[in-house]
Scaffold this motif. Sequence first.
Motif, PDB file in Angstrom:
ATOM      1  N   THR A   1       1.985  -4.066  -6.800  1.00 18.68           N
ATOM      2  CA  THR A   1       1.279  -2.550  -7.545  1.00 18.68           C
ATOM      3  C   THR A   1       2.308  -1.827  -8.151  1.00 18.68           C
ATOM      4  O   THR A   1       3.005  -1.682  -7.985  1.00 18.68           O
ATOM      5  CB  THR A   1       1.387  -2.262  -5.720  1.00 18.68           C
ATOM      6  OG1 THR A   1       0.990  -3.103  -4.645  1.00 18.68           O
ATOM      7  CG2 THR A   1       0.384  -0.610  -5.792  1.00 18.68           C
ATOM      8  N   THR A   2       0.714  -1.570  -9.413  1.00 21.37           N
ATOM      9  CA  THR A   2       1.856  -0.811 -10.041  1.00 21.37           C
ATOM     10  C   THR A   2       1.545   0.428 -10.003  1.00 21.37           C
ATOM     11  O   THR A   2       0.364   0.776 -10.704  1.00 21.37           O
ATOM     12  CB  THR A   2       1.445  -1.591 -11.377  1.00 21.37           C
ATOM     13  OG1 THR A   2       2.133  -3.053 -10.862  1.00 21.37           O
ATOM     14  CG2 THR A   2       2.183  -1.277 -12.643  1.00 21.37           C
TER      15      THR A   2
ATOM     16  N   GLN B   1       0.745  -1.248   0.131  1.00 25.60           N
ATOM     17  CA  GLN B   1       0.073   0.327   0.143  1.00 25.60           C
ATOM     18  C   GLN B   1       1.081   1.046  -0.117  1.00 25.60           C
ATOM     19  O   GLN B   1       1.707   0.838   0.823  1.00 25.60           O
ATOM     20  CB  GLN B   1      -0.647   0.084   1.317  1.00 25.60           C
ATOM     21  CG  GLN B   1      -1.818   0.796   1.246  1.00 25.60           C
ATOM     22  CD  GLN B   1      -2.508   0.976   2.317  1.00 25.60           C
ATOM     23  OE1 GLN B   1      -2.074   0.778   3.595  1.00 25.60           O
ATOM     24  NE2 GLN B   1      -3.963   1.731   2.383  1.00 25.60           N
ATOM     25  N   ILE B   2       0.923   2.476  -0.743  1.00 30.26           N
ATOM     26  CA  ILE B   2       1.398   3.627  -0.779  1.00 30.26           C
ATOM     27  C   ILE B   2       0.318   3.983  -0.379  1.00 30.26           C
ATOM     28  O   ILE B   2      -0.489   4.605  -0.612  1.00 30.26           O
ATOM     29  CB  ILE B   2       1.657   3.961  -1.516  1.00 30.26           C
ATOM     30  CG1 ILE B   2       2.526   2.546  -2.590  1.00 30.26           C
ATOM     31  CG2 ILE B   2       1.997   4.670  -2.509  1.00 30.26           C
ATOM     32  CD1 ILE B   2       2.713   3.431  -4.500  1.00 30.26           C
TER      33      ILE B   2
ATOM     34  N   LEU C   1       5.961  -1.497  -8.350  1.00 31.80           N
ATOM     35  CA  LEU C   1       6.286  -1.278 -10.132  1.00 31.80           C
ATOM     36  C   LEU C   1       6.107   0.167 -10.644  1.00 31.80           C
ATOM     37  O   LEU C   1       4.657  -0.014 -10.524  1.00 31.80           O
ATOM     38  CB  LEU C   1       5.398  -2.623 -10.062  1.00 31.80           C
ATOM     39  CG  LEU C   1       6.409  -2.526 -12.247  1.00 31.80           C
ATOM     40  CD1 LEU C   1       7.538  -3.154 -12.474  1.00 31.80           C
ATOM     41  CD2 LEU C   1       5.639  -3.725 -13.346  1.00 31.80           C
ATOM     42  N   LEU C   2       6.722   0.897 -11.277  1.00 36.03           N
ATOM     43  CA  LEU C   2       6.576   2.193 -11.458  1.00 36.03           C
ATOM     44  C   LEU C   2       6.885   2.300 -12.875  1.00 36.03           C
ATOM     45  O   LEU C   2       8.206   1.817 -13.460  1.00 36.03           O
ATOM     46  CB  LEU C   2       7.909   3.747 -10.596  1.00 36.03           C
ATOM     47  CG  LEU C   2       7.317   3.012  -9.155  1.00 36.03           C
ATOM     48  CD1 LEU C   2       8.247   3.978  -8.773  1.00 36.03           C
ATOM     49  CD2 LEU C   2       6.195   3.304  -8.921  1.00 36.03           C
TER      50      LEU C   2
ATOM     51  N   ILE D   1      -2.729   4.537  -2.360  1.00 38.63           N
ATOM     52  CA  ILE D   1      -2.939   3.735  -3.455  1.00 38.63           C
ATOM     53  C   ILE D   1      -2.812   2.104  -2.613  1.00 38.63           C
ATOM     54  O   ILE D   1      -2.218   1.713  -1.584  1.00 38.63           O
ATOM     55  CB  ILE D   1      -1.630   3.567  -4.568  1.00 38.63           C
ATOM     56  CG1 ILE D   1      -2.286   4.924  -4.828  1.00 38.63           C
ATOM     57  CG2 ILE D   1      -1.866   2.104  -5.183  1.00 38.63           C
ATOM     58  CD1 ILE D   1      -0.899   5.482  -6.380  1.00 38.63           C
ATOM     59  N   GLY D   2      -3.848   1.708  -3.407  1.00 36.04           N
ATOM     60  CA  GLY D   2      -3.946  -0.062  -2.121  1.00 36.04           C
ATOM     61  C   GLY D   2      -3.126  -1.242  -3.076  1.00 36.04           C
ATOM     62  O   GLY D   2      -2.761  -1.102  -4.057  1.00 36.04           O
ATOM     63  N   SER D   3      -3.244  -1.846  -2.190  1.00 40.69           N
ATOM     64  CA  SER D   3      -2.065  -2.906  -2.541  1.00 40.69           C
ATOM     65  C   SER D   3      -2.877  -3.727  -3.725  1.00 40.69           C
ATOM     66  O   SER D   3      -3.498  -4.331  -3.624  1.00 40.69           O
ATOM     67  CB  SER D   3      -1.873  -4.431  -1.081  1.00 40.69           C
ATOM     68  OG  SER D   3      -0.840  -4.635  -1.283  1.00 40.69           O
ATOM     69  N   GLY D   4      -1.801  -3.649  -4.575  1.00 39.91           N
ATOM     70  CA  GLY D   4      -1.839  -4.097  -5.883  1.00 39.91           C
ATOM     71  C   GLY D   4      -2.243  -4.340  -6.711  1.00 39.91           C
ATOM     72  O   GLY D   4      -3.286  -4.637  -7.676  1.00 39.91           O
TER      73      GLY D   4
END
Lengths: 236, 300
Positions: B186-187, B2-3, B155-156, B26-29
Amino acid sequence: MTLQTLASDYLAHPAIGLTLRVTLLALVLQLLTGLPLGLYLAGKKSPLKSILEIIAALPMIFPPMALGFFLLLFLGKNGVIGHLLLKIFDLKIIFTSWGVLAAVYIVGLPFMVKSVQAARRQMDHSLIEAAATLGKTRGETLLKVILPNIKNGIVAGLLLAFGRSVGEVGISLMLGGNIIGRTETLSLAIYNAVFEGEFMRAAIFSVILSAIAIIVLLVLNAVSKNRISGLSIKDI
Amino acid sequence: MQIELSVKKKLFTATGEFSFKADLNIGSGEIVAFFGPSGVGKTTMLRIIAGLTDADEGFVKVGGQTWFDSKDGINLPARKRKVGFVFQDYALFPNMSVRENLRFAQPRVDKKHIDELLEIFGLSNLQHRKPAVLSGGQNQRVALARALARKPELLLLDEPLSALDLEMRSTLQDEILHIHRLWGITTILVSHDLPEVFKLCNRVITFKDGRVTDDRNPYEIFARNKTSGKLQFVAEVLKVEKEDVVNILTLLIGNSPVKIAVCSNHQESFLPGDKALIISKAFNPIIQKLNSKEKEEGGN
């Protein structure tokens, strides 16, 4: 002139040994000092860097005789550096082979620094950022990413530095004193021969000096896998 | 992972200085797009998360761990943040082969994982080649595989597919989706390409003038006018031809160009490059299975 006299008078001439020893040692020193200095100067600008950059470029543009004279003052036994070296290491620079080494090192160094600096600046900065996102330390990035990618700049710098060093006359004359058998380099030997009107002797020394320069050029070029175009052994 | 983030940063662009501010969760996954025109700070946002650019103030927390906090003076260096970053220009190491690029990314060599990635991205036959001899699409695959080689938590992707042709783009989009299904990383994808966002993401965060102006799922954004249509496609207008009373539009839906006639007095005029939403009402679709997903996934 027999082969024997050619061998004893020319190929075994002390000037060849001195030139080889001094220029190759200077080349190693230019690599060891010029590489970190060039990398440092390629970074973000700062007042200290601007000053260092001017000092590093000085031997390239300063008249050799004037530079030689100032170095003579600095490195002489009453000079700031010369006095210290004599006191601490019992090292005499002026009119010894150390003086010749100092001369050829100084004249060639700016070429090494400038080449490394330019190559580093041209390198894609995102490669360094990529290495950081991949968890690499600055040391790992330097060894595995930066150095391999500026290899051509390093080799070009060494070539230019060597070319300048091997042909050096003015400052080695000032610091070395052109003492026959002790501080007479091949370049000075050619000068001395011409001065004495011995053109044949000057011609033979010129051929030997050229041969040394070409051999070093080819060896350095072979070391760099990604060759500088037009200079590869394959191209010849 | 999670971000959570709340950052402020002054940006200097060609159009002048502006301040950028965003608060996001931003949620996990999740697979999220940062969407908007160039120069609004999308890439800066991604770089702030990766630690390549420092925010002026605020915090970045990933998986409960603080990566950046201006108040406490915490700023984890980029190399300690477990992200996979794919650069717009690939940033592959030219001195290393494909395989070496991947191996360099790993703290401890995991041969099995490298082989797996090479296999997924169809790079096994190219593994000993240098990036200079590969095509743009192949290089982009290497960049993706390299970003995944250290098993990142995030992943950015910074406009990873913008330099590729449409077909290659579509193939790589499928590969990104495949990877996401496989590992659920998480992308975040920076993009200004609507169909791409539509295809890949389940959430679109739109940036404008340094602010988040919209944060919704792509269907809601594209189907702003509520319609009763059952089948919808996002298409790109390729060509507009005038013929008597109608205009013939050549549209690109996915990879297939389609010609559709519209009345020339249609209230909206179309220009090549426009994005359009195609809705079909009276429709009797025939659905045929092309490949079997279950088999594919059962093998993994």
